[in-house]
Design a protein around this motif. Structure first.
Motif, mmCIF file in Angstrom:
data_model
loop_
_atom_site.group_PDB
_atom_site.id
_atom_site.type_symbol
_atom_site.label_atom_id
_atom_site.label_comp_id
_atom_site.label_asym_id
_atom_site.label_seq_id
_atom_site.Cartn_x
_atom_site.Cartn_y
_atom_site.Cartn_z
ATOM 1 N N THR A 134 -46.857 29.648 67.829
ATOM 2 C CA THR A 134 -46.937 28.188 67.955
ATOM 3 C C THR A 134 -47.847 27.788 69.116
ATOM 4 O O THR A 134 -47.617 28.159 70.270
ATOM 5 N N SER B 267 -40.769 31.106 71.066
ATOM 6 C CA SER B 267 -41.347 30.804 69.753
ATOM 7 C C SER B 267 -40.881 31.897 68.808
ATOM 8 O O SER B 267 -41.204 33.072 69.012
ATOM 9 N N SER C 44 -37.126 29.593 61.541
ATOM 10 C CA SER C 44 -36.860 29.403 62.982
ATOM 11 C C SER C 44 -35.652 28.511 63.230
ATOM 12 O O SER C 44 -34.829 28.778 64.098
ATOM 13 N N ARG C 45 -35.588 27.404 62.469
ATOM 14 C CA ARG C 45 -34.516 26.433 62.735
ATOM 15 C C ARG C 45 -33.139 27.025 62.528
ATOM 16 O O ARG C 45 -32.150 26.518 63.039
ATOM 17 N N SER D 254 -41.681 32.543 65.640
ATOM 18 C CA SER D 254 -42.804 33.224 64.965
ATOM 19 C C SER D 254 -43.724 33.874 65.992
ATOM 20 O O SER D 254 -44.418 34.832 65.710
ATOM 21 N N GLU E 38 -36.466 19.221 57.503
ATOM 22 C CA GLU E 38 -37.126 20.481 57.116
ATOM 23 C C GLU E 38 -36.464 21.167 55.924
ATOM 24 O O GLU E 38 -37.135 21.770 55.103
ATOM 25 N N LYS F 145 -50.210 23.441 60.662
ATOM 26 C CA LYS F 145 -50.600 24.524 61.582
ATOM 27 C C LYS F 145 -51.928 25.151 61.155
ATOM 28 O O LYS F 145 -52.749 25.498 61.985
ATOM 29 N N MET G 21 -41.097 24.561 70.489
ATOM 30 C CA MET G 21 -41.286 23.443 69.572
ATOM 31 C C MET G 21 -40.347 23.575 68.373
ATOM 32 O O MET G 21 -40.010 24.692 67.962
ATOM 33 N N GLY G 22 -40.007 22.433 67.765
ATOM 34 C CA GLY G 22 -39.207 22.432 66.538
ATOM 35 C C GLY G 22 -37.945 23.259 66.699
ATOM 36 O O GLY G 22 -37.204 23.110 67.683
ATOM 37 N N GLY G 23 -37.718 24.178 65.754
ATOM 38 C CA GLY G 23 -36.514 25.018 65.797
ATOM 39 C C GLY G 23 -36.420 25.819 67.075
ATOM 40 O O GLY G 23 -35.329 26.026 67.625
ATOM 41 N N SER G 24 -37.566 26.250 67.610
ATOM 42 C CA SER G 24 -37.556 27.047 68.840
ATOM 43 C C SER G 24 -37.380 26.182 70.086
ATOM 44 O O SER G 24 -37.262 26.707 71.200
HETATM 45 C C1 F6R Z 1 -39.354 26.167 60.834
HETATM 46 C C2 F6R Z 1 -39.014 25.293 61.952
HETATM 47 C C3 F6R Z 1 -40.130 24.664 62.748
HETATM 48 C C4 F6R Z 1 -40.663 25.661 63.800
HETATM 49 C C5 F6R Z 1 -41.777 25.064 64.643
HETATM 50 C C6 F6R Z 1 -42.241 26.019 65.730
HETATM 51 O O1 F6R Z 1 -38.165 26.727 60.317
HETATM 52 O O2 F6R Z 1 -37.878 25.104 62.241
HETATM 53 O O3 F6R Z 1 -39.611 23.522 63.378
HETATM 54 O O4 F6R Z 1 -39.597 26.059 64.617
HETATM 55 O O5 F6R Z 1 -42.861 24.736 63.830
HETATM 56 O O6 F6R Z 1 -42.477 27.311 65.241
HETATM 57 P P1 F6R Z 1 -41.807 28.559 65.960
HETATM 58 O O7 F6R Z 1 -40.338 28.307 65.949
HETATM 59 O O8 F6R Z 1 -42.161 29.743 65.148
HETATM 60 O O9 F6R Z 1 -42.364 28.583 67.336
#
Ligand code: F6R
Length: 341
Positions: free
Chosen positions: A96, A91, A143-144, A93, A221, A335, A51-54
């Motif tokens: 997620t 992910s 993450s991004r 972190s 973001e 979250k 999701m998102g950055g990942s």
């Molecule tokens: C934060 C970011 C978010 C996260 C997303 C998923 O910098 O880019 O888009 O990537 O909320 O969280 P992670 O990447 O930790 O799985």
């Protein structure tokens, strides 16, 4: 206000060091393999969950390679997932919820599975269920911005399993030298001045639509602003009508800035023509617009130099707005509430 008072976590250093991430990602994944016999033949498809950055590494992989790659951003797994799929959960972190749900479903169904994370629950669960995983080293960054590490780890996993050829690892290593972060910063800073107090509309050719999406994510973001992403040629069949001045009752066209990311070599010649026409049409409606050529010789160079320019533009916009570029309070609150805390 001094830069360090706004950029409290020193994101500037993270973006300056971005080209170093490729080597780190490749090395972290070098010795990670599925257990023997888990995947007996060439996978029917590769499903990259994140999701998102990942989620961005899977998007880029899908842009880059004509393999059957699905970048999946939801709970559970898509209908295409089966015994001959290869599932890769990412992910940064490790915490997620949606990605953990995909992971759990793959474990439950005994599907070929790998994961990429810097820690959290995804690491714990990978250990618990004996799933081979790439552990990305710290120090932790947003993450991004860990895109270089995560993408190269993903590519290396596919090289390890003979799904991609070794040449891609060599090409990725080169990015560490060809990407010039300080030069990109200068360009991003200038662009940020032009976009300041406007809503950016980021357009790219369909082939590079994920790059427009990376820009949008960064602008949301990092700069904490709304942004729109779309791609050619589809946007000329709907979105551009929205610039019609009559619509100024909704938003003044002076409040919009259109950025067109162009690949001067690779795009279909008609797409190049479309880009110029689009710029003229929106300018006629009082919208500022600019065509930016993606730099680099290879597809990978173009993708990552354009991504880097997007990171810098968003970074300098955050400074213009005097907001901490690292903080993503809204995502954290979301979250927390989703977890019932
Ligand atoms: C934060 C970011 C978010 C996260 C997303 C998923 O910098 O880019 O888009 O990537 O909320 O969280 P992670 O990447 O930790 O799985």
């Amino acid at each position: 206000m001094a830069l360090k008072n706004i950029d409290r976590s020193n994101m500037r250093r993270v973006i300056l060091d971005f080209p170093k991430q490729f080597k780190i990602g490749l090395n972290s994944a070098k010795n990670v393999f599925l257990k023997p016999g888990v995947l007996t033949r060439w996978p029917e498809n590769i499903i990259v969950c994140g999701m998102g950055g990942s989620g961005l590494p899977g998007d880029i992989l899908a842009t880059l390679k004509p393999l059957d790659i699905l970048s999946y951003k939801d709970y559970r797994l898509p209908p295409q997932a089966g015994n001959e799929s290869l599932i890769i959960c990412i992910s940064y972190s490790g915490n997620t919820e949606e990605t953990l749900s995909s992971f759990q479903e793959a474990v439950k169904r005994g599907l070929p599975l790998l994961s990429i994370t810097a820690g959290g629950k995804l690491e714990k669960l990978s250990k618990k269920y004996g799933v081979s995983y790439v552990k990305l080293p710290g120090p932790l960054i947003p993450s991004r911005l860990a895109l270089g590490e995560m993408f190269s780890a993903l590519a290396q996993l596919l090289v390890n399993h003979n799904i991609l050829s070794r040449e891609i690892s060599d090409e990725i290593i080169k990015l560490g030298f060809t990407l010039k972060s300080p030069e990109s910063e200068e360009r991003g800073k200038k662009l940020a001045e032009k976009i300041f107090q406007k809503i950016p509309f980021i357009y790219a050719p369909r082939r590079f639509r994920e790059i427009a999406w990376i820009w949008k994510n960064s602008l949301n973001e990092t700069a904490k602003i709304l942004a729109v992403a779309n791609y050619f040629p589809e946007l000329n069949h709907n979105e551009t009508v929205g610039f019609w001045r009559m619509n100024e009752r909704q938003l003044s066209n002076k409040k919009i800035y259109v950025v067109i990311l162009r690949d001067p070599e690779d795009s279909h010649p008609r797409i190049l023509k479309q880009m110029k026409i689009t710029r003229d049409i929106v300018e006629k409606e009082g919208v500022e617009a600019e065509i930016i050529d993606m730099e680099g010789k290879t597809m990978l160079e173009k993708i990552f130099s354009a991504a880097l320019l997007g990171f810098w533009t968003a970074y300098w916009l955050a400074l213009e707005y005097k907001v901490d570029p690292t903080s993503t309070k809204t995502i954290e609150e979301f979250k927390r509430r989703l977890a019932g805390r």
